[in-house]
Design a protein around this motif. Structure first.
Motif, PDB file in Angstrom:
ATOM      1  N   SER A 285     -10.927 -82.197  55.046  1.00  0.00           N
ATOM      2  CA  SER A 285     -11.225 -83.287  55.974  1.00  0.00           C
ATOM      3  C   SER A 285     -12.617 -83.844  55.743  1.00  0.00           C
ATOM      4  N   ALA A 286     -13.574 -82.960  55.459  1.00  0.00           N
ATOM      5  CA  ALA A 286     -14.934 -83.424  55.192  1.00  0.00           C
ATOM      6  C   ALA A 286     -14.970 -84.298  53.945  1.00  0.00           C
ATOM      7  N   HIS A 287     -14.238 -83.878  52.905  1.00  0.00           N
ATOM      8  CA  HIS A 287     -14.190 -84.677  51.678  1.00  0.00           C
ATOM      9  C   HIS A 287     -13.504 -86.020  51.929  1.00  0.00           C
ATOM     10  N   GLY A 288     -12.410 -86.011  52.710  1.00  0.00           N
ATOM     11  CA  GLY A 288     -11.680 -87.245  52.965  1.00  0.00           C
ATOM     12  C   GLY A 288     -12.382 -88.193  53.912  1.00  0.00           C
ATOM     13  N   LEU A 301     -13.691 -83.573  63.582  1.00  0.00           N
ATOM     14  CA  LEU A 301     -14.340 -82.615  62.686  1.00  0.00           C
ATOM     15  C   LEU A 301     -15.816 -82.469  63.027  1.00  0.00           C
ATOM     16  N   ALA A 302     -16.496 -83.598  63.213  1.00  0.00           N
ATOM     17  CA  ALA A 302     -17.920 -83.550  63.547  1.00  0.00           C
ATOM     18  C   ALA A 302     -18.139 -82.893  64.904  1.00  0.00           C
ATOM     19  N   GLY A 303     -17.271 -83.213  65.873  1.00  0.00           N
ATOM     20  CA  GLY A 303     -17.401 -82.618  67.194  1.00  0.00           C
ATOM     21  C   GLY A 303     -17.204 -81.109  67.165  1.00  0.00           C
ATOM     22  N   ALA A 304     -16.256 -80.649  66.339  1.00  0.00           N
ATOM     23  CA  ALA A 304     -16.008 -79.211  66.234  1.00  0.00           C
ATOM     24  C   ALA A 304     -17.190 -78.499  65.602  1.00  0.00           C
ATOM     25  N   VAL A 305     -17.736 -79.085  64.543  1.00  0.00           N
ATOM     26  CA  VAL A 305     -18.861 -78.460  63.845  1.00  0.00           C
ATOM     27  C   VAL A 305     -20.093 -78.383  64.746  1.00  0.00           C
TER      28      VAL A 305
END
Length: 485
Positions: A285-288, A301-305
């Motif tokens: 997901s980070a790559h995409g 993704l950013a919120g989870a991290v």
């Protein structure tokens, strides 16, 4: 031969699908993988070895697709340089080792293997290397994996879409959750005997165990770790669909519920496989998410991290007693695992398997001759260094295969193929943690065949055979199904 009730049902369904549209055969094949502890029948000539329901239906599945397509598409699945070629090479080599190595290297090493005793019971013992019924059973499972891969490739290449596979995996996820709930309810209500009809395999059934005060969920499988491994595959596939916004509401709810039951299974294997899946999906997901047209869910993704560390910190500050209980729970299922009797026993299996690998000069003891508690050591001790290298070439060629013409994350079939890759990562991660035999299960080969069918170009031979195969398929399909194409 002792035929079970589900074995009789499977044979009736198998005969029926021979006269039904090919989609029925594929659907039943996928759904049958849920019954991981259901024997169709047992073979007294092989010490009471169980033939599972999915393995029996695989015969009818292959026969139905062969009737529709012939041998052309199936052979195309294993033609070089496709990934199937490496699986074919590995299977042929593994079968050769099962026949010759236990005889050529007899007595040269000691291995952990299943010893079948009276009344269909079995035990795992350390014995000198020698031919056994395990060489036969594991050879049959290896051949079944190849057949499942090749016919799934042929079916999905002709259909040209993975939509049916995605729908079936969603159904499997819901059914797995239902059986998990029933497992817990029947256990605490004293009605666990109801599961006796689908737990008929000649395995050690550890379905009534508790850990850290929780009932270890086993569902339709012989133990919690097998349930957790299968659930991790479903979770990886469905979570990937949710990240790629495929049927977002359904996939999101199912992924969340599968995550809950995976945690409640209290399986070390399941938790480690879950970590591998999260890392794989997170990195993907980070790559995409980098680029002008981000795919996946970059905000989530950013919120989870960013939010997960804050949530952990707040929990430590506000609820220290809960943190203490969680740590005790993790200590019991993870950190103290190696000190347990089970952990020491499995460590011994691995030590014996590695020594067998060394004692046979890296050739391996032959397929089915040795057990371990890690798939890597299973490969090394059974098919040696050469077989291990071929397997990882096969897996790598599937995992890193190129996307279809729609581009990564854009085409619906590509998104489903990406989900299948996530499932394969989960399946291999689970096996690397605690896999005891060469066979990875038919779900693994169904997903591998799906990825290979969508991500590899059609050969000239396959193109030439397509019109004839299509006419045969159409003749067998119902009007409503023909209309869908």
């Amino acid at each position: 031969m002792n035929i079970e009730l589900l074995g009789f049902v499977t044979m009736v369904l198998g005969v029926a699908v021979l006269f039904a549209p090919i989609h029925r055969a594929f659907s039943i094949m996928v759904l049958s993988t849920l019954f991981g502890a259901a024997a169709a029948f047992s073979l007294s000539g092989l010490g009471g070895a169980s033939v599972l329901v999915p393995s029996l239906f695989l015969v009818f599945y292959g026969l139905r697709l062969f009737m529709a397509f012939g041998e052309g598409p199936v052979l195309a699945a294993v033609a070089a340089p496709r990934a199937g070629f490496w699986l074919l090479l590995l299977t042929v080599y593994a079968l050769a080792t099962a026949v010759f190595f236990p005889r050529l290297l007899e007595g040269m090493a000691e291995t952990m293997t299943v010893q079948r005793i009276a009344a269909g019971r079995s035990s795992i013992s350390m014995v000198p290397l020698a031919p056994s019924t395990n060489n036969i059973t594991q050879a049959v499972y290896a051949l079944g994996g190849l057949i499942c891969f090749a016919f799934t490739f042929a079916y999905l290449r002709r259909v040209g879409s993975l939509a049916r596979l995605a729908s079936l995996i969603l159904v499997l996820g819901a059914a797995n959750l239902a059986f998990a709930l029933l497992d817990v309810v029947t256990y605490y209500s004293g009605a666990a005997y109801l599961f006796d009809y689908i737990r008929t395999a000649n395995y050690a059934l550890l379905t009534g165990a508790e850990k850290a005060g929780f009932k270890r969920i086993s569902g339709t499988f012989p133990e919690a770790s097998a349930f957790a491994g299968y659930t991790a595959v479903l979770f990886a596939f469905i979570a990937s669909l949710w990240l790629d916004r495929v049927r977002s509401w359904t996939s999101g709810v199912l992924a969340g519920l599968l995550l809950v039951v995976l945690l409640l299974a209290t399986s070390t294997t399941g938790l480690l496989a879950l970590v591998a899946v999260i890392l794989f999906l997170g990195l993907r997901s980070a790559h995409g998410s980098v680029g002008r047209k981000p795919v996946g869910r970059p905000v989530f993704l950013a919120g989870a991290v960013l939010g997960l560390p804050l949530l952990i910190l707040l929990t430590i500050i506000l609820m220290p007693e809960m943190v203490e209980r969680i740590m005790e729970f993790l200590d019991e299922i993870l950190f103290s695992k190696l000190d347990s009797q089970s952990g020491r026993e499995r460590f011994m299996w691995n030590a014996v398997a590695y020594q067998a690998f060394l004692d046979t000069w890296g050739l391996g003891a032959g397929l089915g001759s040795a057990r371990a508690s890690s798939y890597l050591l299973v490969l090394l001790s059974n098919v040696g260094l050469l077989g291990t290298i071929i397997f990882f070439i096969f897996f790598g060629s599937i995992l890193f295969s190129k996307a279809g013409p729609g581009g990564a994350g854009q085409d619906i079939d590509d998104k489903i193929a990406r989900a299948a890759k996530a499932g394969l990562v989960a399946g291999l991660a689970e096996a690397l943690v605690s896999g005891t035999v060469y066979d990875l299960g038919l779900m693994f080969y169904l997903l591998a065949g799906a990825v290979a069918a969508m991500h590899m170009p059609v050969s000239g031979v396959a193109r030439a055979l397509a019109p004839e195969a299509s006419r045969t398929r159409d003749a067998a399909a119902m009007p409503s199904e023909r209309a869908s194409h």
